[in-house]
Design a protein around this motif. Structure first.
Motif, PDB file in Angstrom:
ATOM      1  N   GLY A  30      73.625 -89.213  34.298  1.00  0.00           N
ATOM      2  CA  GLY A  30      71.850 -90.384  34.307  1.00  0.00           C
ATOM      3  C   GLY A  30      71.401 -90.057  35.609  1.00  0.00           C
ATOM      4  O   GLY A  30      70.500 -91.620  35.953  1.00  0.00           O
ATOM      5  N   LYS A  31      72.685 -90.498  36.350  1.00  0.00           N
ATOM      6  CA  LYS A  31      71.850 -90.271  37.982  1.00  0.00           C
ATOM      7  C   LYS A  31      70.805 -89.401  38.418  1.00  0.00           C
ATOM      8  O   LYS A  31      69.510 -90.936  39.241  1.00  0.00           O
ATOM      9  CB  LYS A  31      73.056 -90.611  38.668  1.00  0.00           C
ATOM     10  N   SER A  32      70.073 -88.244  37.952  1.00  0.00           N
ATOM     11  CA  SER A  32      69.478 -87.932  38.621  1.00  0.00           C
ATOM     12  C   SER A  32      68.013 -88.091  38.193  1.00  0.00           C
ATOM     13  O   SER A  32      66.962 -87.615  38.500  1.00  0.00           O
ATOM     14  CB  SER A  32      69.961 -86.554  38.062  1.00  0.00           C
ATOM     15  N   THR A  33      68.210 -88.743  36.680  1.00  0.00           N
ATOM     16  CA  THR A  33      67.028 -88.986  36.502  1.00  0.00           C
ATOM     17  C   THR A  33      66.742 -89.877  36.113  1.00  0.00           C
ATOM     18  O   THR A  33      64.769 -90.167  36.860  1.00  0.00           O
ATOM     19  CB  THR A  33      67.448 -88.873  34.652  1.00  0.00           C
ATOM     20  N   MET A  34      67.739 -90.893  36.648  1.00  0.00           N
ATOM     21  CA  MET A  34      66.930 -92.342  37.914  1.00  0.00           C
ATOM     22  C   MET A  34      65.790 -91.078  38.671  1.00  0.00           C
ATOM     23  O   MET A  34      64.948 -92.440  39.239  1.00  0.00           O
ATOM     24  CB  MET A  34      68.147 -92.849  37.635  1.00  0.00           C
ATOM     25  N   ILE A  35      67.046 -90.614  40.201  1.00  0.00           N
ATOM     26  CA  ILE A  35      66.188 -90.723  41.288  1.00  0.00           C
ATOM     27  C   ILE A  35      64.731 -89.301  40.885  1.00  0.00           C
ATOM     28  O   ILE A  35      63.738 -90.077  41.559  1.00  0.00           O
ATOM     29  CB  ILE A  35      66.946 -89.643  41.911  1.00  0.00           C
ATOM     30  N   LYS A  36      65.014 -88.965  39.665  1.00  0.00           N
ATOM     31  CA  LYS A  36      63.905 -88.089  39.535  1.00  0.00           C
ATOM     32  C   LYS A  36      62.512 -89.252  38.967  1.00  0.00           C
ATOM     33  O   LYS A  36      61.081 -88.797  39.511  1.00  0.00           O
ATOM     34  CB  LYS A  36      63.455 -87.267  38.431  1.00  0.00           C
ATOM     35  N   THR A  37      62.909 -90.411  37.838  1.00  0.00           N
ATOM     36  CA  THR A  37      61.604 -91.505  37.894  1.00  0.00           C
ATOM     37  C   THR A  37      60.670 -92.161  39.316  1.00  0.00           C
ATOM     38  O   THR A  37      60.128 -91.732  39.584  1.00  0.00           O
ATOM     39  CB  THR A  37      62.726 -91.823  36.960  1.00  0.00           C
ATOM     40  N   LEU A  38      61.971 -92.651  40.231  1.00  0.00           N
ATOM     41  CA  LEU A  38      61.351 -93.278  41.164  1.00  0.00           C
ATOM     42  C   LEU A  38      60.797 -92.552  42.014  1.00  0.00           C
ATOM     43  O   LEU A  38      59.650 -93.256  43.114  1.00  0.00           O
ATOM     44  CB  LEU A  38      62.683 -93.644  42.205  1.00  0.00           C
ATOM     45  N   SER A  39      61.301 -91.191  42.105  1.00  0.00           N
ATOM     46  CA  SER A  39      60.718 -90.320  43.230  1.00  0.00           C
ATOM     47  C   SER A  39      59.306 -89.136  43.263  1.00  0.00           C
ATOM     48  O   SER A  39      58.475 -89.118  43.429  1.00  0.00           O
ATOM     49  CB  SER A  39      61.518 -89.094  43.193  1.00  0.00           C
ATOM     50  N   GLY A  40      58.776 -89.981  40.936  1.00  0.00           N
ATOM     51  CA  GLY A  40      57.294 -89.451  41.171  1.00  0.00           C
ATOM     52  C   GLY A  40      57.545 -87.866  39.823  1.00  0.00           C
ATOM     53  O   GLY A  40      56.917 -87.284  39.701  1.00  0.00           O
TER      54      GLY A  40
END
Length: 509
Positions: free
Chosen positions: A47-57
């Motif tokens: 789930g790391k990539s999903t979190m990065i995408k969320t914070l990156s918009g």
């Protein structure tokens, strides 16, 4: 450990995100403090990539709240993230290699004159000021594609500094860097931390995580399984939390080396930079090739594998001289290469596991030029089981598989071809800890069966732990070979950097 403010710069509260059939993030909570380096860790698919995408918009969460300085906000798109001072440096760079450093730093945000045209003088002056503030000496007029990977990484970070980012996300920032470049990057991150920047650091290299981060959040199956806060955390604890069990030994090395020499390189040279290089390889041995990025380790591997023609010297296999005109000759002689870049050099991404695994020895499955598909499927299924590759590999093309499974498929190819000497070039780069341990156990399995391994790795701890002997490479030449047990991390760093006049090869104790 960095002193933390009372109010987080960014806070995720119960963030959840689903894809068809997958709950990627399940009520994830993370606090990102100004002036702190926060490690986000977990195996591939956690789930790391999903979190990065969320914070990156890049995407929106299905539920939960995002707080900026304590107030709820919506990051609707990447531009909104930039407006909030969030910059993301992805593992695959977003620079344009044909443009100058200055152009890349201000790409999409070029300073303009009153007439609306680009003010090139200001572009380079402002870019130079950004680099000077970072204590980085790179000419702004230099073409970015001509820079080293480490310098390109610094240009990516300079882009973040140029927009006055208060939060920088680094996704596998050291995957392609050598030890010197890693330390340079870490020094820069520490300086940015002192200035109050919040840094989210994502990496599979847990030894460096232990050195650089102030706190960690560990994900498993989309959930937070550990958050360290002010509590010290070490590699063993991180690994245990990531995989959900105590794996015992991070580097499960077996001693299978014999004294029987199976391969020798005698004063070999190539047009690609290899010069007067000699070494021997024994049955069951893991011979590590150490050295800084660009030292010539990969070029030596290419010379052995027939990819680059020898201009001097000779190769000796099982006591007899051999001449490889190309890779096919090397493969037929029982030598295999797992390349550094599996995406471009190691895999057929539009094939399933079967086509990838059998590609080096199709003749063993063919009669009168016709491939026996049933025999291919059975052979593939056996290797998938033996190497614990995801069973999805039987039905899906390899581009849908994790990095660890892809790496094991490349190695499975050479097991199918019954290679006796395997050259592994950065075999654990960019894969998670569980997959790394699987690769280490596979190396043990190979040497236990009497096969020999040449291991190229920029991870000094990995090289020291998994090798029987280590050859130090400088400028395309092996300068010394010593038992791994006699070397430390510091020894290897110094040996890789300091000039050595005398080649010294020592066998096992």
């Amino acid at each position: 450990m960095a002193k933390q403010a009372q109010t987080p710069l960014w806070e995720f509260v119960d963030i959840s995100k689903s894809y068809p059939g997958v709950l990627a993030n399940d009520k994830v909570c993370i606090k990102l403090m100004p002036g702190s380096i926060h490690g986000l860790l977990g195996e591939n698919g956690c789930g790391k990539s999903t979190m990065i995408k969320t914070l990156s918009g890049v995407q929106q969460p299905d539920s939960g709240k995002i707080l900026y300085n304590g107030s709820p906000v919506t990051i609707s798109d990447p531009q909104a993230a930039r407006d909030f001072g969030v910059a993301t440096v992805f593992q695959e760079f977003s620079i344009v290699p044909t443009l100058s450093v200055g152009e890349n730093i201000y790409l999409g945000n070029m300073p303009r004159s009153r007439l609306g045209v680009i003010d090139w003088q200001k572009v380079h002056a402002d870019a130079a000021a950004v680099l000077a503030d970072m204590d980085v000496d790179i000419p702004t007029e230099a073409i970015t594609g001509s820079l080293s990977v480490g310098e390109q990484q610094l240009v990516e970070i300079a882009k973040a500094v140029a927009i006055n980012a208060k939060m920088i996300i680094l996704d596998e920032p050291t995957a392609a860097l050598g030890e010197d470049e890693i330390e340079r990057l870490h020094d820069l991150l520490r300086a940015m931390r002192r200035r109050g920047t919040a840094i989210l650091y994502v990496s599979h290299r847990l030894d460096e995580v232990e050195r650089i981060v102030d706190e960690v959040t560990i994900l498993r199956n989309g959930r937070v399984v550990r958050a360290s806060g002010e509590t010290e955390i070490n590699v063993a604890q991180i690994v245990s939390a990531m995989v959900g069990e105590d794996i015992g030994e991070h580097y499960p090395k077996e001693q299978n080396a014999t004294r029987d020499v199976v391969f020798e390189a005698r004063d070999i040279a190539t047009g690609a930079g290899v010069s007067e290089t000699s070494f021997s390889l024994c049955k069951g041995e893991v011979l590590g090739l150490g050295g800084v990025l660009g030292s010539g380790r990969t070029e030596i591997a290419r010379a052995i594998f027939g990819s680059d023609e020898l201009t001097a010297g000779e190769l000796v296999l099982n006591g007899a001289p051999v001449a490889f005109r190309n890779e096919i000759d090397a493969i037929q002689a029982g030598i295999a290469l797992v390349p550094e870049n599996r995406k471009f050099d190691g895999l057929f991404f539009n094939f399933r596991a079967s086509g990838n695994i059998t590609s080096a020895a199709l003749g063993t499955l063919s009669r009168f030029g016709v491939l026996d598909l049933k025999a291919e499927e059975q052979a593939t299924r056996d290797l998938i089981r033996d190497l614990e590759i995801s069973t999805q590999a039987e039905e899906k093309t390899v581009n849908f598989l994790s990095g660890g499974n892809q790496q094991k498929i490349v190695i499975a190819r050479w097991l199918f071809s019954d290679a006796q000497i395997l050259i592994l070039d950065e075999p654990t780069q960019g894969i998670d800890i569980g997959a790394k341990i699987a690769v280490y156990k596979l190396i043990n399995k190979l040497t236990r069966a009497g096969k020999s391994v040449i291991l190229i790795s920029s991870d000094h701890d990995e090289l020291l732990a998994m090798s029987d002997r280590i050859a130090v490479v400088q400028h395309g030449t092996i300068r010394r070979i010593l038992p791994a047990s006699e070397l430390s991390h510091d020894d290897l760093v110094r040996a890789s950097a300091d000039p050595v006049d005398i080649v010294k090869e020592e066998a096992f104790a």
